[in-house]
Design a protein around this motif. Structure first.
Motif, PDB file in Angstrom:
ATOM      1  N   THR A  79       0.836  -1.150   0.161  1.00 44.34           N
ATOM      2  CA  THR A  79       0.221   0.213   0.029  1.00 44.34           C
ATOM      3  C   THR A  79       0.954   1.283  -0.015  1.00 44.34           C
ATOM      4  OG1 THR A  79      -1.664  -1.257   1.217  1.00 44.34           O
ATOM      5  CG2 THR A  79      -1.715   1.472   1.149  1.00 44.34           C
ATOM      6  N   GLY A  80       0.687   2.180  -0.888  1.00 46.79           N
ATOM      7  CA  GLY A  80       1.346   3.457  -1.040  1.00 46.79           C
ATOM      8  C   GLY A  80       1.057   4.229  -2.135  1.00 46.79           C
ATOM      9  N   ILE A  81       1.703   5.337  -2.484  1.00 48.34           N
ATOM     10  CA  ILE A  81       1.785   5.913  -3.695  1.00 48.34           C
ATOM     11  C   ILE A  81       2.974   5.507  -4.504  1.00 48.34           C
ATOM     12  CG2 ILE A  81       1.821   8.360  -4.608  1.00 48.34           C
ATOM     13  CD1 ILE A  81       1.019   9.472  -2.102  1.00 48.34           C
ATOM     14  N   TYR A  82       2.547   5.333  -5.812  1.00 46.82           N
ATOM     15  CA  TYR A  82       3.462   4.731  -7.034  1.00 46.82           C
ATOM     16  C   TYR A  82       3.877   5.892  -7.722  1.00 46.82           C
ATOM     17  CZ  TYR A  82       3.307   0.032  -4.959  1.00 46.82           C
ATOM     18  OH  TYR A  82       3.186  -1.000  -3.816  1.00 46.82           O
ATOM     19  N   TYR A  83       5.010   6.271  -7.734  1.00 37.52           N
ATOM     20  CA  TYR A  83       5.713   7.319  -8.843  1.00 37.52           C
ATOM     21  C   TYR A  83       6.239   6.655 -10.124  1.00 37.52           C
ATOM     22  CZ  TYR A  83       4.723  10.558  -5.082  1.00 37.52           C
ATOM     23  OH  TYR A  83       4.389  11.325  -3.896  1.00 37.52           O
ATOM     24  N   CYS A  84       5.997   7.140 -11.182  1.00 41.22           N
ATOM     25  CA  CYS A  84       6.743   6.863 -12.286  1.00 41.22           C
ATOM     26  C   CYS A  84       7.775   8.021 -12.367  1.00 41.22           C
ATOM     27  CB  CYS A  84       5.843   6.805 -13.690  1.00 41.22           C
ATOM     28  SG  CYS A  84       6.516   7.204 -14.977  1.00 41.22           S
ATOM     29  N   ALA A  85       8.988   7.500 -12.734  1.00 37.41           N
ATOM     30  CA  ALA A  85      10.102   8.710 -12.443  1.00 37.41           C
ATOM     31  C   ALA A  85      11.038   8.304 -13.714  1.00 37.41           C
ATOM     32  CB  ALA A  85      10.892   8.679 -11.413  1.00 37.41           C
ATOM     33  N   ARG A  86      11.539   9.355 -14.348  1.00 36.50           N
ATOM     34  CA  ARG A  86      12.714   9.427 -15.376  1.00 36.50           C
ATOM     35  C   ARG A  86      14.082   8.947 -14.714  1.00 36.50           C
ATOM     36  NH1 ARG A  86      13.552  13.741 -19.877  1.00 36.50           N
ATOM     37  NH2 ARG A  86      14.867  14.732 -18.368  1.00 36.50           N
ATOM     38  N   VAL A  87      14.950   8.346 -15.202  1.00 38.24           N
ATOM     39  CA  VAL A  87      16.224   8.191 -14.712  1.00 38.24           C
ATOM     40  C   VAL A  87      17.051   9.015 -15.404  1.00 38.24           C
ATOM     41  CG1 VAL A  87      17.984   6.673 -14.333  1.00 38.24           C
ATOM     42  CG2 VAL A  87      15.858   5.841 -13.920  1.00 38.24           C
ATOM     43  N   GLY A  88      17.874   9.883 -14.970  1.00 39.33           N
ATOM     44  CA  GLY A  88      18.714  10.869 -15.505  1.00 39.33           C
ATOM     45  C   GLY A  88      19.714  10.158 -16.473  1.00 39.33           C
ATOM     46  N   VAL A  89      20.340  11.087 -17.325  1.00 39.43           N
ATOM     47  CA  VAL A  89      21.480  10.510 -17.894  1.00 39.43           C
ATOM     48  C   VAL A  89      22.840  11.519 -17.793  1.00 39.43           C
ATOM     49  CG1 VAL A  89      19.809   9.605 -19.777  1.00 39.43           C
ATOM     50  CG2 VAL A  89      20.746  12.076 -20.072  1.00 39.43           C
ATOM     51  N   GLY A  90      23.794  10.570 -18.231  1.00 33.04           N
ATOM     52  CA  GLY A  90      25.079  11.587 -17.939  1.00 33.04           C
ATOM     53  C   GLY A  90      25.300  11.744 -16.496  1.00 33.04           C
ATOM     54  N   ASP A  91      25.780  12.830 -16.060  1.00 33.45           N
ATOM     55  CA  ASP A  91      25.940  13.002 -14.778  1.00 33.45           C
ATOM     56  C   ASP A  91      24.903  12.924 -13.842  1.00 33.45           C
ATOM     57  OD1 ASP A  91      28.516  15.922 -15.050  1.00 33.45           O
ATOM     58  OD2 ASP A  91      28.814  13.495 -15.160  1.00 33.45           O
ATOM     59  N   ARG A  92      23.585  12.983 -14.376  1.00 35.23           N
ATOM     60  CA  ARG A  92      22.405  12.602 -13.557  1.00 35.23           C
ATOM     61  C   ARG A  92      21.992  11.327 -13.516  1.00 35.23           C
ATOM     62  NH1 ARG A  92      21.486  17.137 -16.423  1.00 35.23           N
ATOM     63  NH2 ARG A  92      20.608  19.227 -15.631  1.00 35.23           N
ATOM     64  N   TRP A  93      22.925  10.327 -14.157  1.00 35.24           N
ATOM     65  CA  TRP A  93      22.567   8.913 -14.094  1.00 35.24           C
ATOM     66  C   TRP A  93      22.319   8.464 -12.621  1.00 35.24           C
ATOM     67  CZ3 TRP A  93      20.914   4.747 -16.110  1.00 35.24           C
ATOM     68  CH2 TRP A  93      21.079   3.442 -15.317  1.00 35.24           C
ATOM     69  N   ALA A  94      21.332   7.607 -12.635  1.00 36.38           N
ATOM     70  CA  ALA A  94      20.718   7.255 -11.290  1.00 36.38           C
ATOM     71  C   ALA A  94      20.097   8.123 -10.453  1.00 36.38           C
ATOM     72  CB  ALA A  94      21.970   6.112 -10.710  1.00 36.38           C
ATOM     73  N   SER A  95      19.962   9.463 -11.012  1.00 35.09           N
ATOM     74  CA  SER A  95      19.113  10.123 -10.075  1.00 35.09           C
ATOM     75  C   SER A  95      17.441  10.315 -10.797  1.00 35.09           C
ATOM     76  CB  SER A  95      19.722  11.702  -9.765  1.00 35.09           C
ATOM     77  OG  SER A  95      19.712  12.224 -11.064  1.00 35.09           O
ATOM     78  N   PHE A  96      16.732  10.772 -10.015  1.00 35.35           N
ATOM     79  CA  PHE A  96      15.304  10.641 -10.786  1.00 35.35           C
ATOM     80  C   PHE A  96      15.209  12.277 -11.100  1.00 35.35           C
ATOM     81  CE2 PHE A  96      15.256   6.275 -10.151  1.00 35.35           C
ATOM     82  CZ  PHE A  96      15.565   6.189  -8.902  1.00 35.35           C
ATOM     83  N   ASP A  97      15.032  12.471 -12.380  1.00 36.46           N
ATOM     84  CA  ASP A  97      14.861  14.084 -12.638  1.00 36.46           C
ATOM     85  C   ASP A  97      13.779  14.569 -13.099  1.00 36.46           C
ATOM     86  OD1 ASP A  97      16.341  13.996 -15.896  1.00 36.46           O
ATOM     87  OD2 ASP A  97      14.754  12.831 -15.058  1.00 36.46           O
ATOM     88  N   HIS A  98      12.560  13.453 -13.313  1.00 40.58           N
ATOM     89  CA  HIS A  98      11.302  13.995 -13.421  1.00 40.58           C
ATOM     90  C   HIS A  98      10.514  12.952 -12.898  1.00 40.58           C
ATOM     91  CE1 HIS A  98      11.669  17.758 -15.811  1.00 40.58           C
ATOM     92  NE2 HIS A  98      12.921  17.151 -16.438  1.00 40.58           N
ATOM     93  N   TRP A  99       9.417  13.161 -11.975  1.00 37.43           N
ATOM     94  CA  TRP A  99       8.333  12.447 -11.388  1.00 37.43           C
ATOM     95  C   TRP A  99       6.971  12.799 -11.864  1.00 37.43           C
ATOM     96  CZ3 TRP A  99      10.040   9.519  -6.716  1.00 37.43           C
ATOM     97  CH2 TRP A  99      11.118   9.796  -6.095  1.00 37.43           C
ATOM     98  N   GLY A 100       6.194  11.783 -11.853  1.00 36.27           N
ATOM     99  CA  GLY A 100       4.917  11.934 -12.016  1.00 36.27           C
ATOM    100  C   GLY A 100       4.351  12.238 -10.706  1.00 36.27           C
ATOM    101  N   ARG A 101       2.848  12.474 -10.672  1.00 34.51           N
ATOM    102  CA  ARG A 101       2.086  12.746  -9.793  1.00 34.51           C
ATOM    103  C   ARG A 101       1.826  11.681  -8.711  1.00 34.51           C
ATOM    104  NH1 ARG A 101      -2.274  17.673 -10.961  1.00 34.51           N
ATOM    105  NH2 ARG A 101      -0.588  19.154 -11.680  1.00 34.51           N
ATOM    106  N   GLY A 102       2.198  10.451  -9.157  1.00 30.22           N
ATOM    107  CA  GLY A 102       1.500   9.512  -8.277  1.00 30.22           C
ATOM    108  C   GLY A 102       0.446   8.581  -8.642  1.00 30.22           C
ATOM    109  N   ALA A 103       0.194   7.686  -8.139  1.00 32.32           N
ATOM    110  CA  ALA A 103      -1.134   6.679  -8.219  1.00 32.32           C
ATOM    111  C   ALA A 103      -1.169   6.160  -6.919  1.00 32.32           C
ATOM    112  CB  ALA A 103      -1.162   5.759  -9.299  1.00 32.32           C
ATOM    113  N   LEU A 104      -2.115   6.084  -6.307  1.00 35.84           N
ATOM    114  CA  LEU A 104      -2.477   5.612  -5.011  1.00 35.84           C
ATOM    115  C   LEU A 104      -2.960   3.896  -5.020  1.00 35.84           C
ATOM    116  CD1 LEU A 104      -2.435   5.559  -1.921  1.00 35.84           C
ATOM    117  CD2 LEU A 104      -4.960   6.493  -2.236  1.00 35.84           C
TER     118      LEU A 104
END
Lengths: 107, 121
Positions: B91-116
């Protein structure tokens, strides 16, 4: 798994204060660390990646530093828009994990 | 402006299934790794899965391995999460997120609003 421990869990501060949040890792790594800001009812927002690189559009009052097992997020002069919860996240090894967050409250 | 919009959340009984979707726009979806991240009362923010840009490389955390399946349709700019054998702890909020590229690799640079997602009898 690498555990990320944030301190403090809650921080009370006033507008204009300098604020520092610490994230400690259970294993050492270089700079594979990101910081996020989350406001109530919203998704987290990327602030800093590679421990110290500011994401585009993030105010320069935010800064990040550290490597190894200790990382810090500093807000040089707290603004009203900065009251939120902050999370660190490592990506050194799988699984990538988050800290439990630091809530910055109005004093 | 990158947009990620989740759908498909809801109430399901323990042992049941749900399929989440994430519609992506305003970026070249097929160029990016994508992830699902959840936020639960018990564990806070938890990265649960990623899928490579081509779909050939996939990772799951242990607690969802064998129960959740991530997939993507690059032609339709869409990301999916099939969740089976659901438990109360999911149970929780599920977010879709884009994984960054280059130096942003493995950080999440954009997120959706979430689905409960609520798992309860």
């Amino acid at each position: 798994d690498i555990q990320m421990t944030q301190s403090p869990s809650t921080l009370s501060a006033s507008v204009g204060d300098r604020v520092t949040i610490t994230c400690r890792a259970s294993q050492s790594f270089s700079t594979w660390l990101a910081w996020y800001q989350q406001k109530p009812g919203k998704a987290p927002k990327l602030l800093i990646y590679q421990a110290s690189i500011l994401e585009d559009g993030v105010p320069s009052r935010f800064s990040g530093s550290g490597s190894g097992t200790e990382f810090t997020l500093t807000i040089s002069s707290l603004q009203p828009d900065d009251f939120a919860t902050y999370y660190c996240q490592h990506s050194h090894t799988y699984p990538w994990t988050f800290g439990l967050g630091t809530k910055v409250e109005i004093k | 402006q990158v947009q990620l919009v989740e759908s498909g959340g809801g109430l399901v009984e323990p042992g049941g299934s749900l399929r989440l979707s994430c519609a992506a726009s305003e970026f070249t979806f097929g160029d990016y790794y994508m992830s699902w991240i959840r936020q639960t009362p018990g564990k806070g923010l938890e990265w649960i899965s990623y899928i490579s840009s081509s779909g050939f490389s996939i990772y799951y955390i242990d607690s969802v391995k064998g129960r959740f399946t991530i997939s993507r349709d690059n032609a339709k700019n869409s990301l999916f999460l099939q969740m089976d054998s659901l438990r109360a702890a999911d149970t929780g909020i599920y977010y879709c997120a884009r994984v960054g590229v280059g130096d942003r690799w493995a950080s999440f640079d954009h997120w959706g609003r979430g689905a409960l997602v609520t798992v309860s009898s």
